[in-house]
Scaffold this active site. Sequence first.
Site: not given
Ligand SMILES: Cc1cc2nc3c(=O)[nH]c(=O)nc-3n(C[C@H](O)[C@H](O)[C@H](O)COP(=O)(O)OP(=O)(O)OC[C@H]3O[C@@H](n4cnc5c(N)ncnc54)[C@H](O)[C@@H]3O)c2cc1C
Lengths: 365, 393
Positions: B112, B115, B147, B230, B363
């Site tokens: 996928q 991100s 992933s 998902e 969150e």
């Molecule tokens: C093990 C793993 C596998 C993954 N696999 C995939 C994959 O296969 N394909 C893919 O596309 N993505 C994948 N991801 C990515 C995942 O979808 C993102 O990490 C996730 O959506 C969070 O985005 P970010 O890491 O940019 O965090 P951020 O969006 O920067 O968030 C940082 C913090 O801020 C908080 N936050 C952000 N916005 C808000 C809000 N509006 N209100 C309150 N709190 C908020 C979050 O909850 C978090 O605690 C994977 C992630 C992990 C950890």
Amino acid sequence: MTTQSTQPDLLYSEAEDDLRAAVRSLLADRSDTASVLVRAESGTPYDPELWKALAGDIGAAGLLVPEKLGGHGASHREAAVVLEELGRSVAPAPYLTSSVIATETLLALDTETEAVAGLLTELAAGRGTAVLAVPLSGSHDGHLPVGEPRITGIADAAVADVLLVLRADGLYAVETANVAVEALTPLDLTRPLAAVTLDDPADATRLADAETAEKAVRRGLLAGAGLLASEQLGLAEWCLEETVRHTRERHQFNRPIGSFQALKHRMAQVWLEVVSARAAARNAADALATDCSDAALAVAVAQTYCSRVAVRAAEECVQLHAGIGMTWEHPAHLYLKRAKSDEIALGTPGRHKEALAALVDLQAP
Amino acid sequence: MTDATDVRNRTKELLAAHPPAGTERTDFLKARFDAGLAWVHYPKGLGGLDAPRTLQTAVDAELTAAGAPDNDPRRIGIGLGMAAPTILKYGSEEVKQRFLRPLWVGEEVWCQLFSEPGAGSDLAALGTRAVRDGDDWVINGQKVWTSSAHVARWAILIARTDPDLPKHRGITYFICDMTDPGVEVRPLRQITGEAEFNEVFLTNVRIPDAHRLGEVGEGWKVAQTTLMNERVSIGGSRLPREGGMIGPIAQTWRERPELRNHDLHQRLLSLWVEAEVARLAGERLRQQLAAGQPGPEGSGMKLAFARLNQEISGLEVELRGEEGLLYDDWTMSRPDFVDFTGRDAGYRYLRSKGNSIEGGTSEVLLNIVAERVLGLPSEPRNDKDVAWKDLAR
Ligand SMILES: Cc1cc2nc3c(=O)[nH]c(=O)nc-3n(C[C@H](O)[C@H](O)[C@H](O)COP(=O)(O)OP(=O)(O)OC[C@H]3O[C@@H](n4cnc5c(N)ncnc54)[C@H](O)[C@@H]3O)c2cc1C
């Protein structure tokens, strides 16, 4: 499909939905929270007319009782739905004590005997109520008040017609009129407690021998605890709904307070717990209804979980209503008081957890 | 309409024609797909029978009992749980015919590409560009935390096709060929030491317009199908009692009395109850789905699952005391799938930290429950009517 038959049925049937609708509309008409409060303050929380309609007209009192004894031959699943609604409305009604605990106890005796059958028929028809002479806090430490001359904290004793009393030689039915009943001041205004003094009441009718009696009482208390989870579920559901409604409407800082994330997450968390509590409560009701071998486990799980959810939902309800929630006029306190006493009723979560440890072989150190 | 007897007969016929003992794994799975027994609620010709979803349980039970191979959903989770329902809903007939069978059989693994470094929770802010060129689209950009990208044959991808529109409106959804020369996958080592996810660089990747899902500019809507599925698929598998993370710790407790103390006992019992209740709530959700009355509970299950996994695995490390100070293996590897139970407590503890991040953070999910389920008002927003290119970054 054989794999599915062992799965508990966790949904509501159409008949259960209909029953819920009938009970809910009755309670909305006859027992809104304002009148619950007025009655509680007057020291006579029960409304005999409401009980007549619920127990007799709707037939809720006889759900657990087989048809040949004048009941409806339904099951714990249906009784659980009634309790959900009673929890939602904190309506004072001796349903849990009489129609569930006392009735279930009697059903575990020899129902062929005239005394037992007669009493069950009265209860099923809603003509009379009975309560087990056991403290509401329950007996999950294994201790039952056998032959005690004075028993305190019996729920609904003041309104019951009959007390079921455990003595060393068996279970007795005693007319409440023949014993001294002393009302206590309860934390929960909607479920009155009393102390009864039992020294040698006249006209005690023996219903069962000691061994049968103890087993039956334990079954009654198990069913009571299992279905109490449904009352707790209904209560929690009301608290969440009211809190959501209020926080959508109440404005501070030029925004509805429900748009603040700090509050939204708390309500979402309560929602998640309510959803889970529903699964746990349904599972317990289903296990009791099918008399499955896991019933004790299902009840212990439901009680451990649902007690906490109800208290938390009620506490959050007060907090998120803030000043309004602390007022006597607002019904939130009725729910908090019910939730907190339900947490202790029929065994605290801690007691149920202890029971569970043995059931699932996770022994203490 | 296909009924239970019909399904059972077809299952028997499949087993008779392809005895599991003497049939090669992939051949059996292909035959199962062609018999419509892969996912019975899918359309005929696409691995299903247009039958009620409830009938699948009987098929699965019967095939398992007969020793038939399963299609290993761990390895192909993204394909099964997310790509398939999206393709079914938005794919052209050719696309469905081309992709669903190898996807279900597990011959083709999916990943996928959603991100990006600058677009995680705020996925709609993504900046990977897709520009039309004849019958193709040309993609440039960078994805991250992908992933299984290193084992994937195909990817679902969202990219920006119109930067002049507000962020949700200028996105389009594609199927991307991971063997295209413009796709570069670099391992991204994570907290556990292994590299289960990756960075993916897309440089002039050409995607034929036939591999677009949904209309141009409608990609956000299409992505919602993927994201909803998902969440349900992450928390949604059927488990026996003690089937999840609680199993290993309960077993350790029973076998090793020397590790016990009263504080751990209380916490273990509480978590045991919560795990059992979460299992029942999942079961209730499945019963609702089967009865055709889906509730909003799905969005909540992942939240419960993430918190429980984290608390239980944290307790498990603590329970092990001195052993809890050790770790099984820090060697950098690129696993095919996540194996929660094949490794030790320390691994479970670390990997479960991702459960509240992957597939939407807790969150963000709490926001979704609050707004979409409970109907609470949304927070004030300042990005709704602004062209994507004018947003602060
Ligand atoms: C093990 C793993 C596998 C993954 N696999 C995939 C994959 O296969 N394909 C893919 O596309 N993505 C994948 N991801 C990515 C995942 O979808 C993102 O990490 C996730 O959506 C969070 O985005 P970010 O890491 O940019 O965090 P951020 O969006 O920067 O968030 C940082 C913090 O801020 C908080 N936050 C952000 N916005 C808000 C809000 N509006 N209100 C309150 N709190 C908020 C979050 O909850 C978090 O605690 C994977 C992630 C992990 C950890």
